[in-house]
Design a protein around this motif. Structure first.
Motif, PDB file in Angstrom:
ATOM      1  N   GLY A 148       0.816  -1.221   0.000  1.00 51.27           N
ATOM      2  CA  GLY A 148       0.000   0.000   0.000  1.00 51.27           C
ATOM      3  C   GLY A 148       0.842   1.260   0.000  1.00 51.27           C
ATOM      4  O   GLY A 148       0.435   2.287  -0.522  1.00 51.27           O
ATOM      5  N   ILE A 149       2.036   1.198   0.602  1.00 54.22           N
ATOM      6  CA  ILE A 149       2.942   2.367   0.612  1.00 54.22           C
ATOM      7  C   ILE A 149       4.020   2.075  -0.433  1.00 54.22           C
ATOM      8  O   ILE A 149       5.156   1.728  -0.121  1.00 54.22           O
ATOM      9  N   VAL A 150       3.599   2.187  -1.689  1.00 53.06           N
ATOM     10  CA  VAL A 150       4.434   1.722  -2.791  1.00 53.06           C
ATOM     11  C   VAL A 150       4.548   2.834  -3.838  1.00 53.06           C
ATOM     12  O   VAL A 150       3.552   3.472  -4.186  1.00 53.06           O
ATOM     13  N   GLY A 151       5.778   3.063  -4.332  1.00 50.37           N
ATOM     14  CA  GLY A 151       5.989   4.105  -5.337  1.00 50.37           C
ATOM     15  C   GLY A 151       5.339   3.767  -6.664  1.00 50.37           C
ATOM     16  O   GLY A 151       5.214   2.596  -7.031  1.00 50.37           O
ATOM     17  N   LEU A 152       4.913   4.804  -7.387  1.00 52.63           N
ATOM     18  CA  LEU A 152       4.349   4.635  -8.733  1.00 52.63           C
ATOM     19  C   LEU A 152       5.286   5.308  -9.736  1.00 52.63           C
ATOM     20  O   LEU A 152       5.729   6.433  -9.528  1.00 52.63           O
ATOM     21  N   ASN A 153       5.532   4.622 -10.828  1.00 51.47           N
ATOM     22  CA  ASN A 153       6.431   5.118 -11.859  1.00 51.47           C
ATOM     23  C   ASN A 153       5.893   6.387 -12.513  1.00 51.47           C
ATOM     24  O   ASN A 153       4.722   6.424 -12.881  1.00 51.47           O
ATOM     25  N   TYR A 160       0.621  13.915 -11.611  1.00 51.73           N
ATOM     26  CA  TYR A 160      -0.666  14.480 -11.186  1.00 51.73           C
ATOM     27  C   TYR A 160      -1.713  13.379 -11.006  1.00 51.73           C
ATOM     28  O   TYR A 160      -2.598  13.481 -10.147  1.00 51.73           O
ATOM     29  N   ALA A 161      -1.623  12.322 -11.823  1.00 51.68           N
ATOM     30  CA  ALA A 161      -2.560  11.196 -11.696  1.00 51.68           C
ATOM     31  C   ALA A 161      -2.081  10.218 -10.621  1.00 51.68           C
ATOM     32  O   ALA A 161      -2.880   9.671  -9.857  1.00 51.68           O
ATOM     33  N   ASN A 162      -0.752  10.009 -10.543  1.00 46.44           N
ATOM     34  CA  ASN A 162      -0.202   9.075  -9.548  1.00 46.44           C
ATOM     35  C   ASN A 162      -0.633   9.420  -8.130  1.00 46.44           C
ATOM     36  O   ASN A 162      -1.020   8.550  -7.354  1.00 46.44           O
ATOM     37  N   VAL A 163      -0.554  10.723  -7.775  1.00 47.88           N
ATOM     38  CA  VAL A 163      -0.875  11.106  -6.388  1.00 47.88           C
ATOM     39  C   VAL A 163      -2.346  10.844  -6.067  1.00 47.88           C
ATOM     40  O   VAL A 163      -2.692  10.455  -4.949  1.00 47.88           O
ATOM     41  N   VAL A 164      -3.221  11.026  -7.061  1.00 44.72           N
ATOM     42  CA  VAL A 164      -4.654  10.771  -6.854  1.00 44.72           C
ATOM     43  C   VAL A 164      -4.889   9.268  -6.683  1.00 44.72           C
ATOM     44  O   VAL A 164      -5.621   8.838  -5.783  1.00 44.72           O
ATOM     45  N   LEU A 165      -4.237   8.466  -7.523  1.00 44.02           N
ATOM     46  CA  LEU A 165      -4.388   6.998  -7.433  1.00 44.02           C
ATOM     47  C   LEU A 165      -3.852   6.495  -6.092  1.00 44.02           C
ATOM     48  O   LEU A 165      -4.458   5.626  -5.459  1.00 44.02           O
ATOM     49  N   GLN A 166      -2.728   7.066  -5.630  1.00 40.44           N
ATOM     50  CA  GLN A 166      -2.167   6.646  -4.336  1.00 40.44           C
ATOM     51  C   GLN A 166      -3.067   7.079  -3.179  1.00 40.44           C
ATOM     52  O   GLN A 166      -3.249   6.332  -2.214  1.00 40.44           O
ATOM     53  N   ALA A 167      -3.638   8.284  -3.283  1.00 36.46           N
ATOM     54  CA  ALA A 167      -4.547   8.753  -2.223  1.00 36.46           C
ATOM     55  C   ALA A 167      -5.758   7.830  -2.122  1.00 36.46           C
ATOM     56  O   ALA A 167      -6.139   7.395  -1.027  1.00 36.46           O
ATOM     57  N   LEU A 168      -6.364   7.500  -3.263  1.00 35.74           N
ATOM     58  CA  LEU A 168      -7.570   6.663  -3.261  1.00 35.74           C
ATOM     59  C   LEU A 168      -7.261   5.237  -2.803  1.00 35.74           C
ATOM     60  O   LEU A 168      -8.097   4.583  -2.181  1.00 35.74           O
ATOM     61  N   SER A 169      -6.030   4.764  -3.082  1.00 38.15           N
ATOM     62  CA  SER A 169      -5.686   3.388  -2.681  1.00 38.15           C
ATOM     63  C   SER A 169      -5.492   3.281  -1.174  1.00 38.15           C
ATOM     64  O   SER A 169      -5.396   2.185  -0.635  1.00 38.15           O
ATOM     65  N   LYS A 208      -2.171  -4.688  -7.186  1.00 39.05           N
ATOM     66  CA  LYS A 208      -0.703  -4.666  -7.303  1.00 39.05           C
ATOM     67  C   LYS A 208      -0.078  -3.822  -6.192  1.00 39.05           C
ATOM     68  O   LYS A 208       0.961  -4.169  -5.636  1.00 39.05           O
ATOM     69  N   LEU A 209      -0.715  -2.689  -5.874  1.00 40.34           N
ATOM     70  CA  LEU A 209      -0.178  -1.811  -4.821  1.00 40.34           C
ATOM     71  C   LEU A 209      -0.200  -2.498  -3.454  1.00 40.34           C
ATOM     72  O   LEU A 209       0.643  -2.218  -2.602  1.00 40.34           O
ATOM     73  N   TRP A 210      -1.184  -3.368  -3.232  1.00 44.91           N
ATOM     74  CA  TRP A 210      -1.326  -4.011  -1.923  1.00 44.91           C
ATOM     75  C   TRP A 210      -0.804  -5.451  -1.902  1.00 44.91           C
ATOM     76  O   TRP A 210      -0.965  -6.156  -0.916  1.00 44.91           O
ATOM     77  N   ASN A 211      -0.151  -5.879  -3.001  1.00 41.89           N
ATOM     78  CA  ASN A 211       0.362  -7.241  -3.100  1.00 41.89           C
ATOM     79  C   ASN A 211       1.543  -7.448  -2.134  1.00 41.89           C
ATOM     80  O   ASN A 211       2.554  -6.763  -2.241  1.00 41.89           O
ATOM     81  N   PRO A 212       1.421  -8.411  -1.195  1.00 43.70           N
ATOM     82  CA  PRO A 212       2.536  -8.644  -0.262  1.00 43.70           C
ATOM     83  C   PRO A 212       3.648  -9.501  -0.874  1.00 43.70           C
ATOM     84  O   PRO A 212       4.657  -9.753  -0.243  1.00 43.70           O
ATOM     85  N   ARG A 213       3.442  -9.969  -2.130  1.00 44.29           N
ATOM     86  CA  ARG A 213       4.424 -10.875  -2.752  1.00 44.29           C
ATOM     87  C   ARG A 213       4.945 -10.302  -4.063  1.00 44.29           C
ATOM     88  O   ARG A 213       5.158 -11.020  -5.037  1.00 44.29           O
ATOM     89  N   ASN A 214       5.181  -8.989  -4.102  1.00 49.44           N
ATOM     90  CA  ASN A 214       5.672  -8.338  -5.318  1.00 49.44           C
ATOM     91  C   ASN A 214       7.120  -8.737  -5.609  1.00 49.44           C
ATOM     92  O   ASN A 214       7.884  -9.035  -4.691  1.00 49.44           O
ATOM     93  N   PHE A 215       7.492  -8.693  -6.885  1.00 47.06           N
ATOM     94  CA  PHE A 215       8.892  -8.946  -7.262  1.00 47.06           C
ATOM     95  C   PHE A 215       9.732  -7.684  -7.081  1.00 47.06           C
ATOM     96  O   PHE A 215      10.947  -7.743  -6.991  1.00 47.06           O
TER      97      PHE A 215
END
Length: 491
Positions: A148-153, A160-169, A208-215
């Motif tokens: 959930g506390i994961v960077g977005l490319n 401008y879209a990343n911050v909104v998607l992270q806020a909503l997640s 994907k943002l909340w996946n505990p088994r990310n690569f």
């Protein structure tokens, strides 16, 4: 030297029954599993063949990470397997593994981590535990991260879209709804409707943002943003900086509509964010008219105050005009304003003039219903004929315990019990209006700690530092009776 095809054929035992032969080909042990390179696997990008650019029947090569179409004799995946001796492929739609060019299905439990990264799934039990713990997980590349506390490319200019998607997640009821595809997969849409793509892509991104088994400890929002470009008819782009408030407004309304919501029918968007207010508006005579004419017009019906009840998904807070004077060291003084001053707009008595092309109105506002999660958009930008100006005023706000009872109508005050809110997300705009950048502060509910995210960078931050920034969008959570009040202090 025997080819891979000859080797595998020579190892096939003779079978009397054709059915048995098929079964054996399906479940054979593959000798090439140790050639899989998990560090190059990235399923965040559009699922299309790197040669034909087709979306149909696409396979990922698990040795180099590239996507190819088909697995038949002359297909791009088959050719790639022979040319480069890359033998293990995953069908990105069916999630089945195959060995090429031998063309048999591989069934092996050691590959489950790959299918989980491509398509993470969440049980109800797992979802219920997300906000109760702050366990760090280790990605395949060795970095540790909090789901959930994961960077977005930032692909080019999409922060401008990343911050909104992270806020909503980080809004739990919204997140929980999208983590389980069963909640929305049966919603019926009219034929040819593309807007449901937003729902599907947002759900995939959330998982994907909340996946505990990310690569890896970051996610690319590429497919989500492609859906945004398509569904907004290119109003919002990946390559051109946009406005986070404009995007938030469009995105929430588009999701609401795609989930089957209307003005009367609710969706998970309106259940989480929608409140309502009374708008009192009064038409004003033209300021250049003589006093007697103004007096006469004010007696007419159309100049009397009218009251409308209106729903809202967010509240716009106006900043006072920034002074232009400098101090003795020639430094521009950045003004500050308390949050409660700008909330005064909704006290039912503060009047504000609104000008349209033809007419002027006086309006005042009062809230009648507060949502579980309340969004504030702080109006920093004003468009003039030639350019956009930014108001740098700092808003002073407490992080917890903001009581909005005084902004409710008397009737609402008598019935509404919970009116106290705690901050959970704070979007900041830095720099000039046209070329600035965005970052976001989010509260991790499991640990009560605050984090700052800017594209791929994730750092922890002290709560008292959050209030020193040029806040642009804020999400506040209503405090329920069973909430642990100490959980939100970030101390």
């Amino acid at each position: 030297q025997l080819s891979a095809l000859q080797r595998s054929l020579s190892s096939l035992p003779a079978k009397t029954s054709r059915g048995e032969d098929t079964e054996d080909r399906r479940s054979r042990h593959c000798p090439y599993l140790d050639t899989i390179n998990r560090s190059v696997l990235d399923f965040d990008f559009e699922k299309l063949c790197s040669v034909s650019l087709s979306h149909i029947n696409v396979y990922a090569c698990l040795i180099c990470g590239k996507y190819f179409q088909g697995r038949g004799l002359k297909s791009h995946a088959y050719t790639h397997s022979v040319q480069f001796a890359h033998h293990v492929f995953l069908n990105l739609h069916t999630l089945k593994f195959y060995c090429l060019p031998d063309n048999y299905e591989i069934i092996d439990s050691s590959l489950e981590d790959i299918t989980y990264v491509l398509k993470p799934t969440f049980t109800t039990q797992h979802i219920a535990s997300l906000d109760k713990q702050g366990k760090l997980y280790r990605a395949y590349d060795g970095t540790t991260y909090l789901p959930g506390i994961v960077g977005l490319n930032n692909i080019k200019a999409n922060d401008y879209a990343n911050v909104v998607l992270q806020a909503l997640s980080n809004v739990p009821p919204l997140r929980n709804y999208f983590l389980q595809e069963d909640n929305y997969k049966d919603i019926r849409r009219p034929p040819g409707d593309i807007m449901f793509l937003l729902v599907q892509r947002f759900g995939e991104l959330m998982r994907k943002l909340w996946n505990p088994r990310n690569f890896k400890a970051h996610v690319s929002p590429h497919e989500m943003l492609q859906a945004v470009v398509l569904c907004s008819k290119k109003k919002f782009q990946i390559t051109k900086q946009g406005d986070a408030v404009d995007f938030l407004s469009w995105f929430l309304n588009a999701l609401h509509g795609a989930l089957g919501g209307t003005r009367k029918k609710s969706s998970c968007i309106t259940k989480v964010f929608q409140g309502s207010m009374r708008i009192f508006s009064k038409k004003l005579p033209h300021p250049d008219l003589p006093a007697e004419e103004k007096e006469a017009l004010l007696q007419k019906e159309e100049y009397q105050e009218k009251m409308d009840e209106s729903p809202f998904l967010y509240l716009t807070l106006d900043l006072p005009t920034a002074p232009l004077y400098k101090d003795e060291k020639e430094q521009l003084i950045i003004p500050q304003v308390p949050l409660f001053n700008i909330l005064g707009k909704f006290n039912g008595s503060t009047e504000k003039e609104y000008k349209t092309y033809k007419e002027n109105f006086l309006k005042r506002f009062q809230l009648t219903k507060l949502p579980p999660y309340l969004i504030f958009c702080i109006k920093r930008f004003t468009k003039n004929n030639f350019f956009v100006e930014k108001n740098p005023t700092i808003v002073n706000f407490p992080i917890t315990n903001v009581d909005l009872r005084e902004y409710l109508t008397e009737e609402a005050q008598a019935t509404v019990k919970k009116t106290t809110y705690d901050l959970v997300a704070n979007v900041v705009h830095d720099g000039k209006p046209s070329e600035g950048s965005y970052r976001i502060h989010v509260l991790h509910h499991g640990t009560g700690k605050w984090y700052e995210l800017q594209d791929l960078q994730v750092t922890d931050i002290l709560p008292q530092m959050i209030t020193l920034s040029e806040a642009y969008i804020q999400i506040w959570k209503r405090r329920e009776a069973d909430d642990d009040t100490n959980n939100h202090t970030g101390a």
